[in-house]
Write a protein that holds these residues in place. Structure first.
Motif, PDB file in Angstrom:
ATOM      1  N   VAL A 144      -3.107   5.528   2.033  1.00  0.00           N
ATOM      2  CA  VAL A 144      -4.067   4.599   2.635  1.00  0.00           C
ATOM      3  C   VAL A 144      -3.416   3.244   2.881  1.00  0.00           C
ATOM      4  CG1 VAL A 144      -6.034   5.738   1.549  1.00  0.00           C
ATOM      5  CG2 VAL A 144      -4.900   3.861   0.365  1.00  0.00           C
ATOM      6  N   GLY A 145      -4.221   2.335   3.426  1.00  0.00           N
ATOM      7  CA  GLY A 145      -3.776   0.965   3.659  1.00  0.00           C
ATOM      8  C   GLY A 145      -4.158   0.513   5.044  1.00  0.00           C
ATOM      9  N   VAL A 146      -4.681  -0.693   5.143  1.00  0.00           N
ATOM     10  CA  VAL A 146      -5.070  -1.266   6.423  1.00  0.00           C
ATOM     11  C   VAL A 146      -4.097  -2.378   6.830  1.00  0.00           C
ATOM     12  CG1 VAL A 146      -6.867  -2.491   7.686  1.00  0.00           C
ATOM     13  CG2 VAL A 146      -7.488  -0.681   6.082  1.00  0.00           C
ATOM     14  N   SER A 147      -3.862  -3.326   5.926  1.00  0.00           N
ATOM     15  CA  SER A 147      -2.948  -4.430   6.227  1.00  0.00           C
ATOM     16  C   SER A 147      -1.512  -4.110   5.845  1.00  0.00           C
ATOM     17  CB  SER A 147      -3.387  -5.689   5.486  1.00  0.00           C
ATOM     18  OG  SER A 147      -3.245  -5.514   4.086  1.00  0.00           O
ATOM     19  N   THR A 156       0.828  -1.200   0.000  1.00  0.00           N
ATOM     20  CA  THR A 156       0.000   0.000   0.000  1.00  0.00           C
ATOM     21  C   THR A 156       0.868   1.258   0.000  1.00  0.00           C
ATOM     22  OG1 THR A 156      -0.065   0.069   2.413  1.00  0.00           O
ATOM     23  CG2 THR A 156      -1.794  -1.211   1.305  1.00  0.00           C
ATOM     24  N   THR A 157       0.232   2.386  -0.303  1.00  0.00           N
ATOM     25  CA  THR A 157       0.955   3.658  -0.207  1.00  0.00           C
ATOM     26  C   THR A 157       1.428   3.875   1.227  1.00  0.00           C
ATOM     27  OG1 THR A 157      -1.216   4.715   0.005  1.00  0.00           O
ATOM     28  CG2 THR A 157      -0.135   4.855  -2.140  1.00  0.00           C
ATOM     29  N   GLY A 158       0.642   3.392   2.202  1.00  0.00           N
ATOM     30  CA  GLY A 158       1.043   3.522   3.601  1.00  0.00           C
ATOM     31  C   GLY A 158       2.338   2.798   3.914  1.00  0.00           C
ATOM     32  N   LYS A 208      -5.358   6.710   9.226  1.00  0.00           N
ATOM     33  CA  LYS A 208      -4.936   6.359  10.577  1.00  0.00           C
ATOM     34  C   LYS A 208      -3.865   5.280  10.599  1.00  0.00           C
ATOM     35  CE  LYS A 208      -6.873   4.853  15.012  1.00  0.00           C
ATOM     36  NZ  LYS A 208      -8.136   4.477  15.709  1.00  0.00           N
ATOM     37  N   VAL A 209      -4.075   4.167   9.869  1.00  0.00           N
ATOM     38  CA  VAL A 209      -3.121   3.063   9.917  1.00  0.00           C
ATOM     39  C   VAL A 209      -1.758   3.463   9.355  1.00  0.00           C
ATOM     40  CG1 VAL A 209      -2.606   0.729   9.110  1.00  0.00           C
ATOM     41  CG2 VAL A 209      -4.892   1.272   9.979  1.00  0.00           C
ATOM     42  N   PRO A 210      -1.674   4.128   8.190  1.00  0.00           N
ATOM     43  CA  PRO A 210      -0.349   4.589   7.744  1.00  0.00           C
ATOM     44  C   PRO A 210       0.350   5.500   8.752  1.00  0.00           C
ATOM     45  CG  PRO A 210      -1.894   4.667   5.929  1.00  0.00           C
ATOM     46  CD  PRO A 210      -2.696   4.350   7.141  1.00  0.00           C
TER      47      PRO A 210
END
Length: 609
Positions: A424-427, A256-258, A374-376
């Motif tokens: 973004v990104g969660v995992s 992800t971008t994060g 938030k996650v990143p």
């Protein structure tokens, strides 16, 4: 073909990841105690000695070995390493996530002999497993009373009794059991455990022992043979399989971008602080021009970086085979010391060039903030702090130079994110079914729609249909129009989950005839139109046989607008909508679903509630 050695939690994770390929592989366990469902995998039971393993690999054309066995299965690790070297096979060691050994409360022991020399207490609780009983007998000879905690299964109990352990000295491990309860029952002076990682319950045992002020002795995990490429999570495993056997997965994963922003931030901080990270390292030497980052699930992966001047670092995003507009984009991090920090503020994250700004409510951060989710933000903060231990507050600025232009091809404008792209990104990982990323975007669109205060959301397949339904509902705010792509069923389920009371589904003929048959995912790779079912609906609408026979000649569903006579088109659309309701209404039991069929020129031919 791939051969996996498991019998552990890591083995389960490996199976889950490999099953996604849809291709066969072998899964080997020493015994038959582990229950595991294999769809494409082939189960092998029984220990494989070196010659057996060599012969099996040759016979079955094994191209990759994955060792996901217990950290202390040293004989197996060595055997796999030797076979890999003899047959020139790549080998992956799927390790556990291990806590830091820099803990004052723990006395570390190199092996059991070292533990015997160091332990001198009246009562010891040994949680090192049934196989260690014989190695701890010298402690009993020294007068130490030892309780052995083992798995409550027949094979373990039998082996313990064969080694002369009385039933009164056995206690059994039950998954989910509170460690404090068993410790209080036994009242040991000390515990002995193995460095078996997070999935081995290491941290829980340490916390319980510390609470009761027990002495803690731990056996250090064995050294991994150097032939192995090491991973410590399912995402790293997949990425390594993709690298070593590119044809095993049809589609490859990305980050992800994060994750890339985190890697750039770590590299830039390294430059500012003039030191490398002290985080968990998976190899003796970090690959050149890469940095380790810890993903939200705790595993470590390596990301290529380019170090620049003035405490800047750059990464190039690789989205894998996911259709992501940011694939190949340059992400830059710049780190400097923060001079206007708030109390307890150690790291401030700022959006630079190409990072959008939030203009509407419904996000993790208030209006005006940079669109860095938030996650990143948590990943950037956690990785810098846990790896580099900065003594002074830091300012991290993330930039994506092409972000403003790329944002026009994303959901950002309708979400109220202006002047750039989102981080973004969660995992931390992009799985190459665009479904995961798309559904995350749908959820975020619905969050923003709810934040408008409107109780009505209009879902549609894309830009063309959205233009038509917006004209149909001119009074509704732009944020309530949400694209579903092909994921009609999943989008309606999200509406139910988010307690949205009124949902309108705008759908064009091509997707409508697929949905009417019960296909909640209308992607052309998943389902094609069924002419026989369309003919059935035409009969239900009262069309005569000459019209029904014409349906056999169509190649595209939109041709139905020409084949169905004008005096029957409303009845035909009503019939389609009736079938669509039959499969969609159960997904929104607490809300009201309306369905619009949209003509090629934007005319709404039927509405049924």
């Amino acid at each position: 073909m791939i051969l996996v050695f498991g019998g552990t939690t890591e083995g389960r994770k490996a199976v889950k990841e490999l099953e996604e390929s849809g291709k066969p592989f072998y899964y080997s366990t020493k015994g038959n105690e582990q229950e595991i469902t294999l769809k494409n995998g082939i189960r092998l039971e029984g220990a494989l000695l070196k010659e057996d393993m060599l012969n099996f690999c040759k016979k079955k054309n094994i191209r990759l070995l994955i060792d996901a066995a217990h950290p202390f299965a040293t004989h197996l690790h060595q055997t796999v390493a030797e076979v890999a070297e003899i047959l020139h096979l790549p080998a992956i060691r799927f390790e556990r996530i291990f806590p830091s050994q820099h803990t004052n409360h723990i006395t570390w022991c190199a092996d059991y002999a070292d533990a015997i020399n160091k332990i001198n207490v009246p009562v010891l609780l040994a949680t090192t497993g049934v196989q260690s009983i014989s190695q701890l007998k010298p402690l009993e000879e020294k007068g130490v009373k030892i309780y052995y905690r083992i798995l409550e299964r027949d094979s373990s109990i039998k082996l313990a009794r064969q080694q002369g352990v009385k039933e009164s000295m056995l206690c059994y491990y039950h998954q989910g059991e509170n460690e404090l309860n068993i410790f209080r029952q036994i009242h040991p002076d000390a515990i002995l455990l193995k460095d078996s990682g997070e999935t081995g319950g290491f941290n829980e045992k340490i916390r319980a022992a510390e609470e009761l002020n027990l002495q803690i002795f731990a056996i250090s995990r064995p050294t991994t043979p150097k032939i192995f490429t090491r991973v410590n999570g399912e995402h790293g495993l997949r990425r390594m399989v993709e690298k070593l056997l590119p044809d095993f997965y049809t589609l490859h994963s990305g980050l992800t971008t994060g994750s890339y922003a985190t890697a750039a931030a770590v590299a830039a901080t390294q430059q500012l602080l003039q030191r490398k990270g002290n985080g968990y390292i998976l190899s003796d030497t970090i690959p050149e021009n890469t940095v380790p980052i810890i993903l939200p699930n705790g595993e470590t992966i390596y990301v290529p970086v380019t170090y620049g001047k003035n405490n800047k670092a750059t990464v190039i995003k690789d989205s894998g085979d996911d259709p992501d507009v940011t694939n190949g984009v340059e992400i830059i991090a710049e780190v400097s010391y923060l001079t206007d920090n708030q109390p307890n503020e150690l790291i401030r994250i700022k959006g630079g060039e190409g990072i959008g700004h939030i203009t509407l409510p419904g996000f993790d951060y208030p209006v005006g903030e940079a669109a860095i989710n938030k996650v990143p933000r948590q990943m950037i903060q956690k990785n810098i702090i846990s790896q580099l231990y900065p003594e002074k507050p830091l300012l991290v600025t993330i930039s994506i130079p092409k972000g403003k232009e790329l944002a026009k091809r994303t959901f950002n404008p309708r979400l109220g994110i202006t002047d750039g792209i989102s981080v973004v990104g969660v995992s931390g990982i992009i799985k190459p079914f665009s479904k995961e990323g798309f559904l995350n975007s749908i959820r975020k669109c619905m969050d923003v729609a709810k934040a408008t205060g409107c109780d009505h959301i209009v879902i549609n397949s894309g830009a063309k249909s959205e233009g038509f339904v917006k004209a149909y509902y001119p009074e509704l705010p732009a944020q309530v129009f949400v694209e579903y792509g092909n994921f009609i069923g999943e989008t309606i389920k999200l509406a139910q989950e988010m307690h949205i009371p009124n949902v309108t589904l705008g759908i064009m003929m091509g997707k409508a005839v697929k949905l009417a048959e019960g296909n909640l995912d209308t992607h052309s790779k998943k389902v094609t139109m069924n002419k026989e079912f369309i003919k059935q609906m035409a009969r239900e609408a009262g069309c005569d046989e000459s019209i029904i026979n014409e349906i056999d000649t169509i190649n595209l569903a939109r041709e139905l607008w020409e084949k169905i006579p004008a005096n029957k088109i409303e009845d035909f659309c009503e019939t389609i909508i009736h079938h669509c309701h039959n499969c969609c209404d159960p997904l929104l039991p607490d809300g009201k679903l309306s369905i619009l069929i949209i003509g090629e020129k934007g005319d709404i031919h039927a509405t049924v509630s």
